[in-house]
Design an enzyme around this catalytic site. Structure first.
Site, PDB file in Angstrom:
ATOM      1  N   TYR A   1      -2.113  16.665  15.536  1.00  0.00           N
ATOM      2  CA  TYR A   1      -2.990  16.791  16.697  1.00  0.00           C
ATOM      3  C   TYR A   1      -3.213  18.280  17.016  1.00  0.00           C
ATOM      4  O   TYR A   1      -2.750  19.147  16.291  1.00  0.00           O
ATOM      5  CB  TYR A   1      -2.411  16.010  17.872  1.00  0.00           C
ATOM      6  CG  TYR A   1      -2.345  14.512  17.597  1.00  0.00           C
ATOM      7  CD1 TYR A   1      -3.517  13.756  17.486  1.00  0.00           C
ATOM      8  CD2 TYR A   1      -1.134  13.870  17.398  1.00  0.00           C
ATOM      9  CE1 TYR A   1      -3.469  12.394  17.200  1.00  0.00           C
ATOM     10  CE2 TYR A   1      -1.073  12.505  17.123  1.00  0.00           C
ATOM     11  CZ  TYR A   1      -2.246  11.775  17.019  1.00  0.00           C
ATOM     12  OH  TYR A   1      -2.195  10.433  16.732  1.00  0.00           O
TER      13      TYR A   1
ATOM     14  N   GLY B   1       3.073  18.638  19.901  1.00  0.00           N
ATOM     15  CA  GLY B   1       2.744  19.638  18.895  1.00  0.00           C
ATOM     16  C   GLY B   1       2.993  19.129  17.489  1.00  0.00           C
ATOM     17  O   GLY B   1       3.255  19.918  16.582  1.00  0.00           O
TER      18      GLY B   1
END
Length: 373
Positions: free
Chosen positions: A185, A181
């Protein structure tokens, strides 16, 4: 360097897994698998050297979870098919047989995809152009394209990919799963107010921007049960913007880490440029300290921690529970063994990042790759 014996080498636990020390290998992009994402022998040898070198856990490169839109780089490893799963099995077995935990990081690139075996289109929470050059070190060239906005079908498909990849990871023998996380991305794109412009339940307040992450965490946990460790990596910095900071500073960190800490994750892994520096401006906490204070789960931190005294200091001060190293591990695959024996560490040479020393391109370890036993 004198013989090193402090909290860095004390046993610890995350959930029901015992880690022999507090030193882990951070996930690093490795463009060394086959074109279809199948890990090969050089990938195998790349990872096992860290286990032989004394690290308590090896966290893999960001590994793509589906064959739709998740792949980020050409020759990136996947865990999206049974073929991928079966290729990981002997690697995982070898890591574990050498005394380390094996954790696979699942990464959906979203708009930051610069090369895919399966799809030329890219997707993101909202229409998004990263407005940056692709990463040349990982085979990219030119500007990123504009990603299209994800439909609900795309969102559901992405979640299914994370779940299926987690099942494959369990079948391959991995001890844990880390959800990527961080670094801009896909999961981080949903969290980022400058990228996520959605007006449905996935966009708006920071709480709503966490919805996609929380749904994936919940569904993955349901799929793997309680035996495997489940973590999430979080950062402010992004591949295309290394200076990015959360606009809400420590207050936003309190919200993000508090919500994640109350979810089904067993740990939070911080990625920062320098893990020991204030995370939100002068006089503020480090990112790790904020995660520790607000998250109430074990914290791993990474970022410029080659110096073992610096790394140990973070643990000693209670800012984190584990440290992960990347460049220092590339230069010293046997860093824990060396440090405990009082041996010096080699300096990281960025010119070697694509060399056999970093990637183990040959199917056999060269002499200088073999860790000190």
């Amino acid at each position: 360097m004198d013989k090193f014996d402090n909290n860095l080498f004390k046993q610890g636990n995350i959930s029901n897994h015992i880690f022999k020390n507090r030193y882990m290998v951070a996930p690093m992009t490795r463009v060394s698998s086959e074109s279809d994402g199948t890990p090969n022998e050089r990938v195998h040898q790349y990872y096992v050297r860290y286990a032989r070198g004394g690290f308590s856990a090896v966290i893999t490169e960001g590994t793509y979870p589906d064959t739709a839109y998740s792949q980020g780089y050409e020759n990136q490893a996947g865990i999206a098919t049974e073929k991928h799963r079966d290729a990981w099995k002997p690697i995982v077995e070898d890591i574990k047989s050498n005394g380390s935990k094996a954790i696979v990081q699942l990464m959906h690139a979203g708009a930051q995809s610069q090369g895919s075996y399966y799809n030329e289109e890219t997707i993101a929470p909202s229409p998004y152009d990263p407005n940056a050059e692709k990463v040349g070190a990982y085979g990219g060239e030119g500007k990123f394209q504009q990603a299209r906005e994800m439909t609900q079908t795309d969102i559901d498909e992405a979640k299914r990919g994370f779940v299926q990849a987690s099942i494959y990871a369990a079948e391959a023998g991995f001890d844990g799963i880390e959800l990527h996380g961080a670094n801009g991305y896909l999961l981080d794109q949903f969290l980022s107010e400058g990228i996520n412009k959605r007006t449905d339940k996935y966009g708006g307040s920071v709480e709503k921007r966490l919805t996609f992450l929380l749904e994936i965490i919940k569904e993955v946990r349901e799929a793997i049960g309680d035996d495997m460790v489940l973590g999430i990596r979080i950062s402010q910095i992004k591949v295309v913007n290394p200076n990015h900071k959360w606009s809400g500073g420590e207050k936003e960190a309190e919200t993000i880490f508090g919500i994640l800490g109350r979810s089904e994750v067993d740990y939070i892994h911080i990625s920062d440029d320098d893990a020991a520096e204030p995370g939100f401006g002068e006089g503020t906490m480090t990112m790790a300290a904020a995660a520790k204070a607000f998250g109430s789960v074990p914290v791993i931190t990474a970022g410029n921690l080659a110096d073992p005294d610096k790394a140990a200091g973070l643990i000693d001060r209670g800012e984190c529970d584990y440290v992960a190293v990347a460049r220092a591990a590339l230069a010293n695959p046997d860093a824990p063994n060396r440090i405990q024996k009082g041996m010096p560490l080699d300096e990281f040479n960025p010119d070697e990042i694509m060399s056999p020393k970093a990637y183990v391109k040959d199917t056999e370890l060269s002499r200088d790759m073999i860790p000190n036993e």
